[in-house]
Design a protein around this motif. Structure first.
Motif, PDB file in Angstrom:
ATOM      1  N   PRO A  52      22.666  41.355  67.184  1.00 10.92           N
ATOM      2  CA  PRO A  52      23.882  41.299  66.357  1.00 10.92           C
ATOM      3  C   PRO A  52      24.500  42.651  66.072  1.00 10.92           C
ATOM      4  N   VAL A  53      23.670  43.587  65.616  1.00 12.68           N
ATOM      5  CA  VAL A  53      24.188  44.909  65.264  1.00 12.68           C
ATOM      6  C   VAL A  53      23.042  45.910  65.373  1.00 12.68           C
ATOM      7  N   ILE A  63      28.319  46.656  67.359  1.00 18.07           N
ATOM      8  CA  ILE A  63      28.390  45.328  66.744  1.00 18.07           C
ATOM      9  C   ILE A  63      28.701  44.316  67.834  1.00 18.07           C
ATOM     10  N   CYS A  67      28.012  38.760  66.293  1.00 19.98           N
ATOM     11  CA  CYS A  67      27.432  39.121  64.990  1.00 19.98           C
ATOM     12  C   CYS A  67      28.188  38.397  63.882  1.00 19.98           C
ATOM     13  N   GLU A  71      25.341  38.832  58.805  1.00 17.33           N
ATOM     14  CA  GLU A  71      24.451  39.784  59.480  1.00 17.33           C
ATOM     15  C   GLU A  71      24.986  41.210  59.350  1.00 17.33           C
ATOM     16  N   LEU A  72      26.279  41.382  59.491  1.00 20.23           N
ATOM     17  CA  LEU A  72      26.864  42.714  59.362  1.00 20.23           C
ATOM     18  C   LEU A  72      26.721  43.236  57.935  1.00 20.23           C
ATOM     19  N   THR A 105      32.152  34.970  63.106  1.00 24.34           N
ATOM     20  CA  THR A 105      31.705  36.162  63.815  1.00 24.34           C
ATOM     21  C   THR A 105      32.738  37.280  63.743  1.00 24.34           C
ATOM     22  N   SER A 164      31.636  43.548  72.568  1.00 22.38           N
ATOM     23  CA  SER A 164      31.121  44.275  71.414  1.00 22.38           C
ATOM     24  C   SER A 164      32.177  45.231  70.885  1.00 22.38           C
TER      25      SER A 164
END
Length: 274
Positions: A52-53, A63, A67, A71-72, A105, A164
């Motif tokens: 995810p990151v 990232i 993600c 999650e971020l 996301t 990404s």
């Protein structure tokens, strides 16, 4: 909302020719929020296995498009970057339920290209760069600030995938300032401005989003005074670039943009006594 025109769903890991009516499926919070009569097949990205990151060996933040907002947010909360608070501020600008946070996301928010997309605000404000992958496998890099070119309009080619977004390590070290306004308490952003100050050369950068149809950036190698900032905004944003919808008239969005820009200037230059 049911997508009753969809007749097939396939795993993105399988090789298959892209065809009209295909759509990438990440979190799906936008796809399933309103009718999508043009979509015939969903290409599911959920099993791609992208981290995810993460921080790269060079210290950049990568990232994945898949993600989630949750999650971020969690990753940034444990970080010691000067720009870390901006991540949570932009995540909170969603004003969304925990269900959305755990499904929506970062890539989906960018690919919607909506003026009020807070992940656009975040990544553009921190000089993020999109990695785009074509159906042939070739890749290209596009700055987030150039990725969205109008309300809902992106530079994506048919079948092209946002893989990404990379935020450079130098941007993570910047001091940040955040301003956001909505017409009502839980409303969509009518203006969202991000300011940053480089600790090395003192450059001040201002990124205008939500009030405009696309991200618009201003860079000041030397600290600007109020008049210089006002002039830059006056000539740098055309009247027709202020967004017009039920979440705010262009005149109000313009007013808030100029007001927030001056507040950000003062906040980031206060150590200079300006």
């Amino acid at each position: 909302m049911d997508l009753n025109t969809v007749v097939e769903m396939r795993d993105a890991r399988s090789r298959d020719m892209w065809r009209p009516g295909d759509a990438w499926l990440g979190g799906g919070t936008y796809l399933f929020s309103e009718p999508q009569p043009h979509i015939r097949r969903l290409v599911d990205l959920s099993r791609m296995g992208w981290e995810p990151v993460r921080l790269t060996a060079a210290g950049d933040l990568e990232i994945a498009a898949t993600c989630t907002i949750a999650e971020l947010s969690r990753f940034a909360q444990g970080a010691d970057w000067a720009a870390a608070p901006l991540f949570e501020q932009c995540c909170r600008a969603f004003l969304a339920s925990w269900k959305i946070w755990n499904m929506a996301t970062v890539g989906g928010n960018l690919c919607n290209g909506l003026p009020a997309g807070p992940m656009i605000s975040l990544t553009a404000g921190l000089d993020g760069v999109c990695e785009l992958q074509s159906q042939s496998g070739s890749k290209r890099q596009v700055p987030v600030a150039d990725f969205v070119v109008g309300a809902g309009v992106k530079v994506l080619e048919p079948g092209e995938l946002l893989r990404s977004i990379t935020v450079p390590t130098r941007a993570l070290a910047r001091r940040t300032a955040f301003r956001q306004a909505s017409l009502y308490g839980l409303g969509r952003s009518g203006a969202l401005l991000v300011g940053t100050r480089d600790p090395i050369d003192g450059e001040l950068a201002l990124t205008v989003t939500a009030s405009t149809v696309r991200p618009i950036q201003f860079r000041f190698p030397l600290p600007p005074n109020a008049a210089a900032l006002h002039e830059a905004l006056e000539y740098g944003i055309r009247p027709d670039e202020f967004y017009d919808d039920i979440h705010g008239l262009p005149e109000w969005r313009r007013h808030m943009t100029f007001r927030f820009a001056e507040e950000i200037r003062r906040e980031l230059l206060q150590e200079d006594g300006r």
